[in-house]
Design a protein around this motif. Structure first.
Motif, short mmCIF file in Angstrom:
data_model
loop_
_atom_site.label_atom_id
_atom_site.label_comp_id
_atom_site.label_asym_id
_atom_site.label_seq_id
_atom_site.Cartn_x
_atom_site.Cartn_y
_atom_site.Cartn_z
N PHE A 179 0.86 -1.18 0.00
CA PHE A 179 0.00 0.00 0.00
C PHE A 179 0.89 1.23 0.00
O PHE A 179 1.60 1.48 0.97
N ARG A 180 0.93 2.00 -1.10
CA ARG A 180 1.73 3.23 -1.19
C ARG A 180 0.85 4.39 -0.74
O ARG A 180 -0.21 4.65 -1.32
N LEU A 181 1.29 5.08 0.30
CA LEU A 181 0.56 6.22 0.84
C LEU A 181 1.41 7.47 0.66
O LEU A 181 2.53 7.55 1.15
N SER A 182 0.86 8.43 -0.07
CA SER A 182 1.54 9.71 -0.30
C SER A 182 0.70 10.81 0.32
O SER A 182 -0.52 10.83 0.16
N VAL A 183 1.36 11.69 1.05
CA VAL A 183 0.67 12.84 1.65
C VAL A 183 1.45 14.11 1.35
O VAL A 183 2.65 14.08 1.09
N ALA A 184 0.74 15.21 1.36
CA ALA A 184 1.32 16.53 1.16
C ALA A 184 0.54 17.50 2.04
O ALA A 184 -0.62 17.24 2.37
N PRO A 185 1.18 18.60 2.44
CA PRO A 185 0.42 19.59 3.21
C PRO A 185 -0.79 20.03 2.41
O PRO A 185 -0.71 20.22 1.19
N GLY A 186 -1.92 20.16 3.09
CA GLY A 186 -3.13 20.51 2.35
C GLY A 186 -4.18 21.21 3.17
O GLY A 186 -4.87 20.56 3.93
N GLY A 187 -4.30 22.50 3.02
CA GLY A 187 -5.39 23.28 3.57
C GLY A 187 -5.65 23.08 5.05
O GLY A 187 -4.77 22.72 5.81
N CYS A 188 -6.88 23.32 5.43
CA CYS A 188 -7.26 23.27 6.84
C CYS A 188 -7.25 21.86 7.41
O CYS A 188 -7.14 21.69 8.61
N SER A 189 -7.39 20.87 6.55
CA SER A 189 -7.46 19.51 7.05
C SER A 189 -6.09 18.98 7.45
O SER A 189 -5.99 17.93 8.07
N GLY A 190 -5.01 19.67 7.10
CA GLY A 190 -3.69 19.25 7.51
C GLY A 190 -2.92 18.51 6.45
O GLY A 190 -1.83 18.88 6.10
N LEU A 191 -3.49 17.44 5.91
CA LEU A 191 -2.80 16.65 4.90
C LEU A 191 -3.75 16.25 3.78
O LEU A 191 -4.88 15.87 4.02
#
Length: 127
Positions: free
Chosen positions: A29-41
């Protein structure tokens, strides 16, 4: 440095199902995250046969979770959870270091919550 990421049983179950129903059984399972708005990620995921160069590989009770380097850094100290409710369905990221957002659009959303779209999933026919 290895990222210290916790995965709840409900998130693990979701991830295992995605791997099992993918065209890459036995993959990770490849999980990618980036900073994003009010939700955090902001997040996205895919099922891959193997990790890519530079990935951190987590072993979650035998499930391989691949984190690109930038995502591993953002997820350090974070708990990955899965929520399935009328209000939200998807992965949630619980970050004890994140302060609540003060903007009005986040008033009804819990801090550090991001959803993963399930629109890209399809059923695999077994001939």
């Amino acid at each position: 440095m290895t990222a210290q990421v916790s995965v709840t049983p409900s998130a693990e179950k979701f991830m295992r199902r995605m791997v099992r129903f993918s065209e890459q059984p036995g993959g990770g399972f490849r999980l990618s995250v980036a900073p994003g708005g009010c939700s955090g990620l902001a997040s996205s995921f895919s099922i891959d046969a193997a990790p890519q160069d530079g990935d951190t590989v987590l072993d979650v009770n035998g499930l391989r979770v691949f984190l690109p380097a930038a995502s591993a850094a953002l997820l350090d100290g974070v708990t990955v959870d899965f929520s399935d409710s009328l209000a939200a369905t998807g992965l949630r990221f619980i970050d004890p270091k994140q302060a609540a957002c003060g903007c009005s659009s986040a008033a009804s959303a819990p801090p550090a919550m991001a959803s993963v779209s399930l629109d890209s999933l399809r059923r695999v026919s077994r001939a």
